[in-house]
Structure formats: C-alpha cells, structure tokens
Design a protein around this motif. Structure first.
Motif, short mmCIF file in Angstrom:
data_model
loop_
_atom_site.label_atom_id
_atom_site.label_comp_id
_atom_site.label_asym_id
_atom_site.label_seq_id
_atom_site.Cartn_x
_atom_site.Cartn_y
_atom_site.Cartn_z
N ALA A 16 -0.99 15.14 -4.01
CA ALA A 16 -0.41 13.80 -4.05
C ALA A 16 0.40 13.51 -2.79
N LEU A 69 -1.90 12.77 0.11
CA LEU A 69 -2.38 11.39 0.08
C LEU A 69 -1.36 10.44 0.69
N VAL A 70 -0.08 10.65 0.36
CA VAL A 70 0.98 9.80 0.92
C VAL A 70 1.01 9.92 2.44
N ARG A 124 -1.29 11.16 4.63
CA ARG A 124 -2.51 10.86 5.37
C ARG A 124 -2.85 9.37 5.37
N TYR A 125 -2.48 8.67 4.32
CA TYR A 125 -2.86 7.26 4.20
C TYR A 125 -1.67 6.31 4.33
N TRP A 126 -0.54 6.84 4.81
CA TRP A 126 0.65 6.01 5.01
C TRP A 126 0.39 4.97 6.09
N GLU A 127 0.78 3.73 5.83
CA GLU A 127 0.58 2.63 6.78
C GLU A 127 1.91 2.28 7.45
N LEU A 141 2.37 6.68 -6.85
CA LEU A 141 1.40 7.69 -7.27
C LEU A 141 2.01 9.08 -7.22
N PHE A 142 2.71 9.39 -6.13
CA PHE A 142 3.35 10.70 -6.00
C PHE A 142 4.45 10.88 -7.04
N TRP A 176 0.83 -1.21 0.00
CA TRP A 176 0.00 0.00 0.00
C TRP A 176 0.86 1.26 0.00
N ASP A 177 1.89 1.28 0.87
CA ASP A 177 2.79 2.43 0.92
C ASP A 177 3.54 2.60 -0.40
N LEU A 213 1.29 4.30 -2.84
CA LEU A 213 1.18 5.74 -2.58
C LEU A 213 2.41 6.49 -3.09
#
Length: 262
Positions: free
Chosen positions: A108, A111-112, A114-117, A72-73, A65-66, A69
């Motif tokens: 972008a 998003l990285v 805020r949704y970083w796991e 995407l960036f 998942w990371d 992200l």
C-alpha cells in the motif's frame, strides 16, 4: 518440520519487501523534498494563491488522486490491525499473519509513493527563498531529518524489529517455542496496547520540517499527522518502560564480546 520450514521463505520475502519499502520511504519523505527532485514549471511566480487553487482543476485533480492514495493506505493499515481481521488472518494464515500484514502495508505504501502526483504550481504554506534562509534552512532540515531517522532506528531496536516484521513469529513456530507475545512482560503488553506507532514524533518531524511546504506535501503531512495522533496514547508509565528498555539495549550493544575481553 518440512511444511514449517516453507514458512521461512514467505516471512523473509515479506521482510525484504518491507525493508526495501522503508528505504524508498526515506527517499520519498526526506531526500526528494530536501534535494528538490521535483521541477517547478514556470518557477515560484507561476504558483497560484489558495483561493485560486481551490478553483483550478489542474490542482484539484492531482490532490484528489493523492488523497485517494493516502486513504487507501490508512484504510489498509487500520482495517488489517483490527481484532476481527487479525483473528480471520490467523485462522487462515496462521503464524504468517504478521508477515502478511507487513507485506500488505508495504504494498500500500509503494502505491502511494509510486503513483503520487506532485502539484508544483499549487500554493505553498512556507518557502525558504531569500538568503541566508535559502542556504541554512535546508541544511537545518537535513540535520533534523538525519537525527529523526537515527532515532527511529534506535526505537525499533527497543520494539524488537524481528517481531515487528513477523520474522520472530515464524522462527518461534519452527522451533516450537510458541507465540513471542506470550513471553512478553505485562508492562510490554500494556505499552503495545497503547501505541501502534512507536515513532510518532520522529515521523512528524520528517513530515513537517521541510524547506518548502507545498500543497501536496501539506496534504501528506496533515493526513498522516491526524492518523498518527489518533493511534498515539502513551502515558508516563509507558515512557519509563521505553527509557529503561532503550538503556538496557544500549548497554548490551556497548558491552565487549567475550573474545575481545580475553
């Protein structure tokens, strides 16, 4: 003049978004790892080795998942910087091309962050646990991070922060002064063609110099290091120009105002 003035709020909104994202990025890359904001279930002894981690779905899934992200960036940041996309954006958005690029980059990056796991049970490459290292290593890392961010801000002064954020382009357009890059010297244009990321070394320091380099932090540091390295192409002539510009800006900032001189 009225339609031109409508461009100013759009450029300001992009600038505010980028500034807020920059502040959040400092917290994400420096304050969180240095202050230990992520709890570790089970403590360090519960962490797995590298071989076991590569077979553990609870570790592989958040890492995947990371990675998504980050890709995407990187994809957004690279694709929108190509000449083809910049020409298309300039055609449809005009002088707001740079502001739109900055806003999309900020979104972008948001998003990285805020949704970083985090992967607290994953293996670590290094960790300062024993004294006196558990006390002095975080302190040293904190000092190096502060120095790195101060250098980043000083370098942004050299590179004209308003132009990097897209504000100067709109300001010049409203006043009918043309494109700011058209007024740059050949040495400046040469530098910009060689360097898309003016704070490469300082960002690498922030990414790697941490007391504990866990699995997800290693992924972040590795991928961004590769990306920064591929976009870095300075030579001695560029470095001499950078040094001269920094000295000139520092001289202007240190010069007393006319009112104070009187």
């Amino acid at each position: 003049m009225a339609p031109a003035l409508l461009l100013i709020p759009a450029a300001l909104a992009s600038f505010i978004l980028a500034f807020g994202t920059g502040v959040e990025f400092v917290r994400f890359t420096s304050l969180r790892p240095l202050l230990g904001g992520i709890p570790e279930p089970g403590g360090p002894d519960a962490r797995q080795g590298w071989l076991a981690a590569m077979q553990d779905r609870s570790i592989l899934v958040p890492l995947a998942w990371d990675l998504g992200l980050l890709l995407l960036f990187v994809g957004q940041h690279s694709l929108m910087a190509t000449d083809t996309v910049k020409a298309w954006m300039s055609r449809y958005f005009g002088v707001l091309q740079r502001s739109l690029y900055v806003a999309c980059t900020a979104l972008a990056l948001q998003l990285v962050m805020r949704y970083w796991e985090p992967v607290p049970r994953g293996p670590v490459l290094w960790e300062a646990r024993a004294e006196p290292w558990a006390t002095w290593v975080p302190l040293l890392c904190f000092v190096l991070h502060v120095i790195s961010w101060l250098l980043i801000f000083s370098i942004l002064l050299v590179f004209d922060y308003a132009e990097l954020m897209g504000l100067k382009q709109v300001y010049y357009h409203v006043l009918g002064l043309g494109e700011p890059l058209a007024l740059k010297s050949p040495r400046a244009l040469r530098l910009f063609s060689h360097l898309r990321h003016p704070v490469c070394v300082e960002l690498l320091t922030v990414l790697w110099v941490v007391p504990t380099l866990g699995t997800d932090r290693l992924l972040l540091a590795l991928l961004l290091t590769l990306y920064l390295g591929m976009a870095h192409g300075l030579d001695q002539q560029d470095l001499r120009y950078l040094r001269a510009q920094l000295q000139r800006k520092l001289h202007l900032l240190s010069r007393p105002q006319e009112g104070e001189a009187e």
